[in-house]
Scaffold this active site. Structure first.
Site, short mmCIF file in Angstrom:
data_model
loop_
_atom_site.label_atom_id
_atom_site.label_comp_id
_atom_site.label_asym_id
_atom_site.label_seq_id
_atom_site.Cartn_x
_atom_site.Cartn_y
_atom_site.Cartn_z
N GLU A 218 0.89 -1.17 0.00
CA GLU A 218 0.00 0.00 0.00
C GLU A 218 0.92 1.21 0.00
O GLU A 218 1.46 1.59 1.04
CB GLU A 218 -0.90 -0.02 1.25
CG GLU A 218 -1.84 -1.21 1.31
CD GLU A 218 -3.01 -1.11 0.36
OE1 GLU A 218 -3.32 0.01 -0.10
OE2 GLU A 218 -3.62 -2.15 0.07
N CYS A 252 -1.87 9.58 2.43
CA CYS A 252 -1.43 8.95 1.17
C CYS A 252 -2.33 9.37 0.01
O CYS A 252 -1.86 9.45 -1.12
CB CYS A 252 -1.39 7.44 1.32
SG CYS A 252 -2.95 6.75 1.90
P1 NAD Z 1 7.50 5.38 7.67
O1 NAD Z 1 8.75 6.19 7.60
O2 NAD Z 1 6.74 5.35 8.93
O3 NAD Z 1 7.91 3.91 7.18
C1 NAD Z 1 6.97 2.89 6.97
C2 NAD Z 1 7.48 1.62 7.62
O4 NAD Z 1 8.63 1.14 6.92
C3 NAD Z 1 7.88 1.82 9.06
O5 NAD Z 1 7.31 0.81 9.86
C4 NAD Z 1 9.40 1.74 9.01
O6 NAD Z 1 9.98 1.24 10.18
C5 NAD Z 1 9.64 0.82 7.85
N1 NAD Z 1 10.96 1.04 7.22
C6 NAD Z 1 11.55 2.23 6.96
N2 NAD Z 1 12.75 2.03 6.34
C7 NAD Z 1 12.90 0.70 6.20
C8 NAD Z 1 13.90 -0.14 5.62
N3 NAD Z 1 15.00 0.37 5.06
N4 NAD Z 1 13.71 -1.47 5.64
C9 NAD Z 1 12.60 -2.00 6.19
N5 NAD Z 1 11.61 -1.25 6.74
C10 NAD Z 1 11.75 0.06 6.75
O7 NAD Z 1 6.48 5.85 6.63
P2 NAD Z 1 6.71 6.44 5.25
O8 NAD Z 1 7.31 5.40 4.37
O9 NAD Z 1 7.36 7.76 5.30
O10 NAD Z 1 5.15 6.65 4.92
C11 NAD Z 1 4.75 7.59 4.06
C12 NAD Z 1 4.43 6.96 2.72
O11 NAD Z 1 3.46 5.97 2.90
C13 NAD Z 1 3.86 7.95 1.74
O12 NAD Z 1 4.42 7.73 0.49
C14 NAD Z 1 2.39 7.62 1.74
O13 NAD Z 1 1.75 7.96 0.54
C15 NAD Z 1 2.43 6.14 1.96
N6 NAD Z 1 1.20 5.66 2.53
C16 NAD Z 1 0.41 4.83 1.80
C17 NAD Z 1 -0.80 4.39 2.31
C18 NAD Z 1 -1.71 3.47 1.53
O14 NAD Z 1 -2.58 2.89 2.13
N7 NAD Z 1 -1.52 3.32 0.23
C19 NAD Z 1 -1.20 4.80 3.56
C20 NAD Z 1 -0.37 5.64 4.28
C21 NAD Z 1 0.83 6.06 3.77
#
Ligand code: NAD
Length: 515
Positions: A218, A252
């Site tokens: 997602e 998102c």
């Molecule tokens: P975040 O930084 O909280 O990371 C998401 C998860 O990935 C965390 O649990 C984190 O610990 C893990 N993570 C980070 N780096 C990692 C790595 N190198 N290896 C393994 N795991 C790792 O969140 P984010 O990524 O900044 O979230 C924002 C993004 O999420 C935006 O692009 C947003 O559009 C997207 N998003 C999508 C949805 C959806 O349902 N489609 C919903 C919410 C957010």
């Protein structure tokens, strides 16, 4: 407020093994036990609503209204929906009747996938964590939740409350950042649901591929909004500004940028300015008016995009680094090569990209990654149809922003770079469910299907083909004509002609009978 402690990396294999034992304990074979756990999850939220509200305020500077609307109320409602429907969803399904197969009782059993992993992001730390846990339990899986380290108060609260409400043989929280998640990803899972950015999505997909673990992604991206000058202007401005400012734009499916006919840009800007004044009479920075950026790094990234724009700021623009505050900001005359168009904004900035034709806007969207959502503001069905039929996106909406992930009965998911797989409600249950096909063949079937057994003879092939080879419709004379879309007038004329012909034949028959 509880302090966030990371799960020791060396404990992770043990947690996985314990959940595997929990899965094979058979506790979740009982739908009653699944319902008990699901209800416990709903009470976990309801009983502690105030503490969650405080945690969201600490992590994201969230006003209570947003926390209740987007997370607390929405989650309790969704979880209760799982509770009410799990029996129906989990029931084995008979395959549709088929003359060839019905005697073998073809059945689809809804089986859990095993121990599943949910990795969630910071922006809606409850909705995107707790709902998948509910879906996983409804489908009969044991589950590890890995919440985001960027929301320490909420993640710590999960770690404190989950063992108090939920069976630790079935559900565990693993807290941590990259090393902890990397260890989790080294293990085999029944399914992984990852919600977050595409960059990490690729890491997750690659890790899952090593074990051939099924994965749902997602992700995010730039969700465009097409504005028709024939829209309801006031409503459009309110829904746009709210959809962009809610959670400080860290949604998102937030409207990422506006595609507006050049001649309509200033009219829209004026309406957005009036809405801004109405929404924030004491300024957007006033206490309780809006959420804040999640981390200093997020503030630096979003403020950097604004500093680098070559567009003109026409609404908002205020920032405060110390409190990670950025006002909802509208930027006009943004060109396609602007900093604001270089990545998903994920902050309260709303660029307007003026276009000379709607086709120009469509071509721009189609030249980039498929968005998670496309929005159209218009009261003209033809305008909406044109956008919907000439673009691709995870979802597409008319005259609304950001609330559709909560719409009961609708799947939530992206397409291509904005994600794969669907969840919420029944779709969440389906994501964590293996459809186990089954037939049970009585011995008398061999009277009919004996031709399958050796020795293979020409007579058997002939008998088999006679029984099994379907007769197809007549061979087509060529591809269908381009404009074969049947309009109702065509159907009406066709039906009328049939009726007339039928009437004529009947009249002839009566005439010949009477002759
Ligand atoms: P975040 O930084 O909280 O990371 C998401 C998860 O990935 C965390 O649990 C984190 O610990 C893990 N993570 C980070 N780096 C990692 C790595 N190198 N290896 C393994 N795991 C790792 O969140 P984010 O990524 O900044 O979230 C924002 C993004 O999420 C935006 O692009 C947003 O559009 C997207 N998003 C999508 C949805 C959806 O349902 N489609 C919903 C919410 C957010």
């Amino acid at each position: 407020m509880s302090k966030l402690e990371y799960t020791p990396v060396e404990d992770i294999d043990k947690i996985h093994a314990e959940l595997k034992a929990g899965f094979y304990s058979g506790k979740l074979k009982s739908i009653a036990y699944r319902k008990y756990q699901i209800l416990q999850l709903a009470y976990l939220i309801k009983d502690n609503a105030k503490r969650f509200e405080e945690a969201f305020a600490s992590d994201l500077g969230r006003p209570p209204l947003e926390s209740n609307f987007f997370e607390i109320g929405a989650c309790v409602g969704e979880i209760y929906n799982d509770y009410k429907n799990v029996e129906k969803w989990a029931k084995p399904e008979k395959a549709p009747f088929s003359f060839l197969w019905f005697a073998m009782n073809p059945t689809i059993y809804k089986e859990p996938k095993g121990v599943v992993l949910v990795i969630s992001p910071f922006n809606y730390p409850m909705f995107l964590s707790v709902l998948p846990v509910s879906s996983a339990l409804a489908a009969g899986n044991t589950v590890v939740l890995k919440p985001s380290e960027s929301t320490p108060a909420t993640s710590a609260l999960f770690a404190e409350l989950f063992p108090k409400y939920l069976d630790p043989d079935l559900v565990r929280v693993v807290n941590g950042a990259v090393p902890e998640t990397t260890r989790l990803l080294d293990l085999p899972w029944g399914h992984i649901l990852y919600t977050g950015g595409g960059k990490v999505g690729k890491i997750v997909a690659a890790a899952a591929a090593k074990h051939l673990t099924p994965v749902s992604l997602e992700l995010g991206g730039k969700s465009p909004v097409f504005i028709d000058p024939k829209c309801d202007l006031k409503m459009t401005a309110r829904r746009l500004l709210w959809g962009k400012a809610a959670n400080a734009g860290q949604t998102c499916v937030a409207p990422d940028y506006l595609i507006v006919p050049r001649s309509f840009q200033d009219t829209l800007v004026k309406a957005l300015k009036e809405t801004y004044d109405e929404f924030y009479p004491d300024g957007a920075g006033a206490p309780g008016a809006m959420s804040r950026l999640v981390t200093p790094q997020a503030f630096a990234r979003v403020s950097g995009l604004l500093k680098n724009t070559k567009g003109t700021i026409v609404v908002g623009g205020e920032m405060d680094e110390a409190t990670k505050f950025i006002a909802p900001t509208v930027i006009k005359d943004v060109k396609s090569d602007d900093a604001l168009m270089s990545e998903e904004i994920f902050g309260p900035l709303l660029p307007i990209m003026p276009v000379d034709s709607i086709e120009e806007g469509i071509a721009y969207v189609n030249a980039h990654d498929h968005p998670l959502s496309i929005y159209v503001f218009s009261n003209d069905k033809n305008f909406k149809d044109k956008i919907f039929s000439s673009t691709q996106s995870g979802s597409a909406h008319v005259n609304e922003t950001i609330i559709h992930p909560g719409a009961e009965g609708l799947p939530f998911g992206g397409i291509g770079p904005s994600g794969s797989g669907y969840h919420t409600g029944k779709y969440g249950f389906d994501m964590f469910t293996h459809l186990r096909s089954s037939i049970s063949s009585p011995s008398w079937i061999d009277y009919i299907l004996s031709f399958r057994f050796p020795p293979y003879t020409a007579a058997k092939i002939a008998r088999m083909n006679k029984a099994l080879m379907p007769s197809l419709p007549a061979r087509p004379k060529g591809p269908p004509k381009a404009s074969s879309g049947a309009s109702w007038t065509k159907w009406f004329s066709f039906t009328l002609a049939l009726l007339l012909a039928g009437g004529l034949i009947k009249a002839k028959q009566i005439k010949s009978l009477n002759a």
